[in-house]
Design a protein around this motif. Structure first.
Motif, short mmCIF file in Angstrom:
data_model
loop_
_atom_site.label_atom_id
_atom_site.label_comp_id
_atom_site.label_asym_id
_atom_site.label_seq_id
_atom_site.Cartn_x
_atom_site.Cartn_y
_atom_site.Cartn_z
N SER A 1 -10.18 -5.07 -11.50
CA SER A 1 -9.55 -4.33 -12.90
C SER A 1 -9.86 -2.96 -12.83
O SER A 1 -9.32 -2.13 -13.37
CB SER A 1 -10.09 -5.07 -14.09
OG SER A 1 -9.76 -6.25 -14.06
N CYS A 2 -11.08 -2.38 -12.22
CA CYS A 2 -11.44 -0.92 -12.20
C CYS A 2 -10.84 -0.41 -10.88
O CYS A 2 -11.17 0.85 -10.75
CB CYS A 2 -13.10 -0.97 -11.98
SG CYS A 2 -13.84 -1.48 -13.84
N GLY A 3 -10.11 -1.24 -10.19
CA GLY A 3 -9.42 -0.70 -9.01
C GLY A 3 -10.24 -0.41 -7.79
O GLY A 3 -9.97 0.12 -6.81
N ALA B 1 5.41 -8.24 -11.25
CA ALA B 1 5.09 -6.88 -11.92
C ALA B 1 4.79 -5.95 -10.77
O ALA B 1 5.15 -4.63 -10.84
CB ALA B 1 3.97 -6.99 -12.81
N GLY B 2 4.05 -6.49 -9.72
CA GLY B 2 3.43 -5.70 -8.75
C GLY B 2 4.86 -5.04 -7.83
O GLY B 2 4.83 -3.79 -7.60
N TYR B 3 5.70 -5.82 -7.57
CA TYR B 3 6.88 -5.49 -6.73
C TYR B 3 7.78 -4.61 -7.99
O TYR B 3 8.55 -3.63 -7.32
CB TYR B 3 7.76 -6.82 -6.43
CG TYR B 3 7.09 -7.34 -5.13
CD1 TYR B 3 6.92 -6.36 -3.90
CD2 TYR B 3 6.82 -8.58 -5.00
CE1 TYR B 3 6.49 -6.83 -2.67
CE2 TYR B 3 6.59 -9.16 -3.69
CZ TYR B 3 6.32 -8.37 -2.51
OH TYR B 3 6.00 -8.68 -1.53
N ALA B 4 7.91 -5.07 -9.24
CA ALA B 4 8.65 -4.24 -9.89
C ALA B 4 8.20 -2.81 -10.13
O ALA B 4 9.25 -1.89 -10.36
CB ALA B 4 8.75 -4.88 -11.53
N SER C 1 -1.78 -4.51 -6.71
CA SER C 1 -0.38 -4.06 -7.12
C SER C 1 -0.59 -2.82 -7.80
O SER C 1 0.16 -1.58 -7.76
CB SER C 1 0.13 -5.10 -8.03
OG SER C 1 0.34 -6.34 -7.29
N LYS C 2 -1.40 -2.60 -8.88
CA LYS C 2 -1.85 -1.39 -9.67
C LYS C 2 -1.86 -0.10 -8.40
O LYS C 2 -1.66 0.78 -9.10
CB LYS C 2 -2.92 -1.74 -10.59
CG LYS C 2 -2.46 -2.58 -11.79
CD LYS C 2 -3.43 -2.77 -12.88
CE LYS C 2 -2.92 -3.69 -13.85
NZ LYS C 2 -4.04 -4.19 -14.81
N LEU C 3 -2.61 -0.44 -7.62
CA LEU C 3 -2.72 0.85 -6.67
C LEU C 3 -1.81 0.90 -5.60
O LEU C 3 -1.79 1.54 -4.62
CB LEU C 3 -3.97 0.32 -5.82
CG LEU C 3 -5.42 0.52 -6.44
CD1 LEU C 3 -6.55 0.03 -5.88
CD2 LEU C 3 -5.81 1.59 -7.27
N GLY C 4 -0.55 0.14 -5.72
CA GLY C 4 0.49 0.26 -4.97
C GLY C 4 0.31 -0.34 -3.52
O GLY C 4 1.37 -0.30 -2.70
N GLN C 5 -0.65 -1.02 -3.36
CA GLN C 5 -0.79 -1.91 -2.29
C GLN C 5 -0.24 -3.26 -2.34
O GLN C 5 -1.01 -4.34 -2.28
CB GLN C 5 -2.31 -2.01 -1.84
CG GLN C 5 -3.06 -0.44 -1.92
CD GLN C 5 -4.34 -0.72 -1.41
OE1 GLN C 5 -5.00 -1.47 -0.98
NE2 GLN C 5 -5.20 0.39 -1.81
#
Length: 722
Positions: free
Chosen positions: A265-267, A323-326, A295-299
């Motif tokens: 969650s903290c990346g 959501a990651g792909y979106a 996903s949130k980091l674009g990976q």
């Protein structure tokens, strides 16, 4: 014949002594194992006129407590009540699927004057589950009158009630008055803070408990790790990790998974991955956190790798992958995962559908957007306000302003997000007047605009050259609605002046704004200088961008381009060498076009498509026709050290021209062509699209990085102002 039936049949006639009958019925109740059997005994109790026997009725209630509705009915109709039985029933109801029914039991006990310290904790727990604040406050008042306000169990239940109802300060007041706080009380108070988003308070309370005589357990640590993850407080999370290690709490089966979730969650995916690899059992929550974190980091490739390894997947996990792909450069894969989820019988919820709608919006594929809208309506998600707001945005970004307006007009209820979405939709399509009319209608309907609404209004003014109106609405925002301008608003004002070639005014905004200009503001000035050829100021703005973000590809490219426009090819080489040495890669331009149920993507000078030969043949045909109508390739946008003929060749191979050529080969007659481009459309392609729309009698809609261009009969909706 069952043992219960035999016992009942052996009962003496009603005229015999009731005591003997009473004993037989007690035995029958003790041996009953099902609700039908208990009902038979109940019938005999009524028949024998023993329904006022407290021992029989209480035994019946306690024996039928697994069938709560029946036990509750017997209790409510009992002539008298006993605290012990009522408290037992309250405990069962507080754990059941219908905790709200506890008020019926408590109400009966209260009327009968039969309440004690044991009934308050379960009824308060039940009320906490249904967020029954008003009833809970009444129960609190009764407890105070009975002198039970200092009872630790009652106080703990009150902390839970107020926390569950969002009254965190009241929960803390009760907590602070407690003479004895056990680990449960600390845990409930910390959980109350976490549930209500008071993460910093929960962390401070954790520090307090460490200084107390109470040892934090796995539940407390799990809540604190959750607070660290939600508040992105990595430093505190690492300190909690150290505490866990020093307290030998890693043996708790949930703590390692919660650590993974916190780091993800903290990346901090390196630490999360290290812990995740060490999990003997990879719980679905930890795995989902890994998917979401990557996903949130674009990976998204790393996220997909975790996703594919999961043996079990719940809806939350599927939604995280979608959501990651979106939000990535592969929104079409979000739709593929959505389809895969459906084939496995998994039903999406509103959260899932919001990601699917977002994927369609990014993809810009109108036919798929229509299918998703139809799916939303068929599966009863169409009534959700958030879904309708997302549909407005989706249709607007897929190029159909009419359909966006249709969704908006049919909404039974609208909030500020609905109005803002519609204003933004008009704005990105260059219909500034409709955007401003929509804003005025919003005010007429007494919906108060927010800061994001004004970003849309100022954006609309900026892209239509409405400088006077933009200045007016900027003042209105502060004077009438008391909204303090943020970086985005100043960026819009810089953009407004910059697009109108009022660069002195744009620079004045930058120099006088009360906030330190960020990348958005300097980037707007930088872009305006590029468009209007203001090299010196553009170079200054680009340097400010690089001061804030040294690897900003746009600023490096602009500096390179400014050198190219001045034909300083040596400096161009140095600038590009610097980019290579620092690993900075210019974002590649691509264009997508939707034909039927297929989406085709092209890069500049792309030759990977299976119909490459036909595409370039069609492009040559188009160029020949346009030249007969006065078209001459504009090589000014090619910033390479090439001769003029080579430059003209390169500009003709831009991705949007290839997408257009392929669409002209395959389009249905009279259908419009929709192209999605990830970068700003260049001057030459803009002229090219206008001329094709006239010569080929076709409507072309191009969505570039910032807006839509509708080309009809040789004219663009932007009025050549973009």
């Amino acid at each position: 014949m069952s043992a219960v039936a035999q016992t009942i049949s052996a009962c003496p006639p009603l005229h015999r002594h009731h005591n003997h009958h009473h004993g037989q019925l007690l035995t029958a109740l003790a041996t009953s194992t099902s609700l039908p059997q208990l009902k038979q005994v109940h019938a005999q109790i009524l028949k024998a006129g023993l329904d006022r026997s407290t021992s029989l009725i209480f035994k019946l209630i306690l024996s039928s407590i697994s069938s709560l509705d029946y036990a509750l009915s017997v209790f409510i109709h009992a002539p008298v009540v006993e605290c012990k039985v009522g408290s037992k029933l309250l405990r069962e109801i507080s754990r059941s699927g219908e905790p709200g029914k506890a008020v019926l039991v408590y109400g009966k006990m209260r009327r009968e004057g039969c309440v004690d310290r044991f009934c308050f904790p379960p009824v308060l727990k039940a009320l906490a589950r249904v967020e029954g604040l008003r009833e809970g406050m009444e129960v609190h008042g009764v407890a105070v009158k009975l002198g039970l306000e200092s009872d630790a169990f009652v106080q703990t239940a009150l902390v839970g009630l107020y926390g569950a109802c969002g009254r965190v300060l009241d929960a803390r007041l009760v907590f602070d008055k407690m003479c004895h706080r056990d680990v449960v009380a600390w845990s409930i108070m910390i959980e109350s803070y976490c549930q209500n988003g008071h993460y910093d308070d929960s962390l401070m309370l954790f520090e307090e408990i460490k200084s107390s005589s109470v040892k934090p357990d796995g539940m407390i640590v799990s809540n604190i790790l959750s607070a660290c993850g939600r508040s992105k407080n990595l430093a505190f999370g690492e300190a909690v990790h150290e505490f866990i290690d020093s307290s030998n709490m890693m043996a708790d089966p949930y703590v390692p998974s919660n650590l993974v979730t916190m780091y993800a969650s903290c990346g901090s995916m390196d630490l999360a991955q290290k812990l995740y690899d060490g999990l003997s059992v990879k719980h679905i929550v930890a795995s989902t956190a890994m998917v979401s974190g990557y996903s949130k980091l674009g990976q998204v490739d790393a996220a997909r790798s975790i996703f594919d390894q999961m043996v079990e997947k719940d809806l939350v996990c599927w939604s995280a992958m979608i959501a990651g792909y979106a939000e990535s450069d592969w929104p079409h894969k979000a739709l593929d995962v959505f389809n895969e989820m459906q084939t496995l019988g998994m039903k999406p919820d509103e959260v899932t559908m919001l990601s699917v709608i977002s994927a369609c919006a990014r993809l810009g594929a109108l036919e798929r957007a229509k299918w998703v809208h139809s799916y939303v309506n068929k599966n009863n998600h169409g009534g959700a306000l958030s879904v309708n707001n997302a549909l407005i945005d989706m249709y607007a970004k897929c190029g159909s302003l009419d359909k966006a307006k249709d969704v908006f007009d049919k909404m039974p209820r609208r909030n500020v997000i609905s109005w803002t979405s519609m204003i933004n939709s008009f704005a990105i399509h260059g219909d500034a007047r409709s955007a401003l009319n929509c804003f005025n209608q919003m005010q007429a309907e007494k919906v108060k605009p927010n800061a994001i609404t004004f970003v849309g209004v100022l954006y609309a003014c900026s892209h239509a050259g409405l400088v006077g109106e933009g200045k007016k609405y900027f003042v209105l925002m502060t004077d009438e609605f008391n909204i303090t301008p943020k970086q985005e608003h100043y960026g819009c004002m810089v953009d407004l002046y910059g697009r109108a070639n009022l660069l002195r005014e744009a620079l004045e905004v930058v120099e006088t704004m009360p906030l330190a200009p960020n990348i958005v503001v300097w980037g707007s000035l930088m872009a305006a200088c590029r468009v209007h050829g203001e090299f010196e100021l553009g170079e200054f703005a680009a340097q400010r961008v690089l001061d804030l973000e040294p690897d900003h590809d746009g600023a490096h490219v602009l500096l390179s381009n400014l050198c190219a426009k001045s034909r300083r090819w040596g400096d161009v080489g140095k600038a590009r060498s610097l980019m290579r040495s620092q690993g900075i890669v210019k974002e590649k331009g691509y264009s997508r076009v939707e034909l039927g149920d297929q989406i085709h993507e092209f890069l500049t000078a792309d030759r990977k498509h299976r119909h490459t030969a036909e595409i370039y043949e069609k492009l040559n045909e188009i160029v020949s026709k346009l030249k007969l109508n006065g078209y001459a390739p504009d090589s000014c946008s090619v910033l390479l050290d090439l001769d003029e003929e080579e430059k003209k060749e390169v500009v003709l191979w831009h991705s949007e021209k290839l997408a257009l050529s392929y669409a002209l080969i395959n389009r249905d007659r009279d259908s419009e062509i929709r192209i999605i481009k990830n970068l700003r459309i260049c001057d030459d392609c803009h002229t090219f699209m206008k001329m094709v729309s006239k010569v080929y009698h076709v409507e072309i809609i191009v969505r570039d990085r910032s807006r839509f261009h509708h080309y009809r009969c040789g004219v663009c909706s932007c009025g050549d102002y973009w």
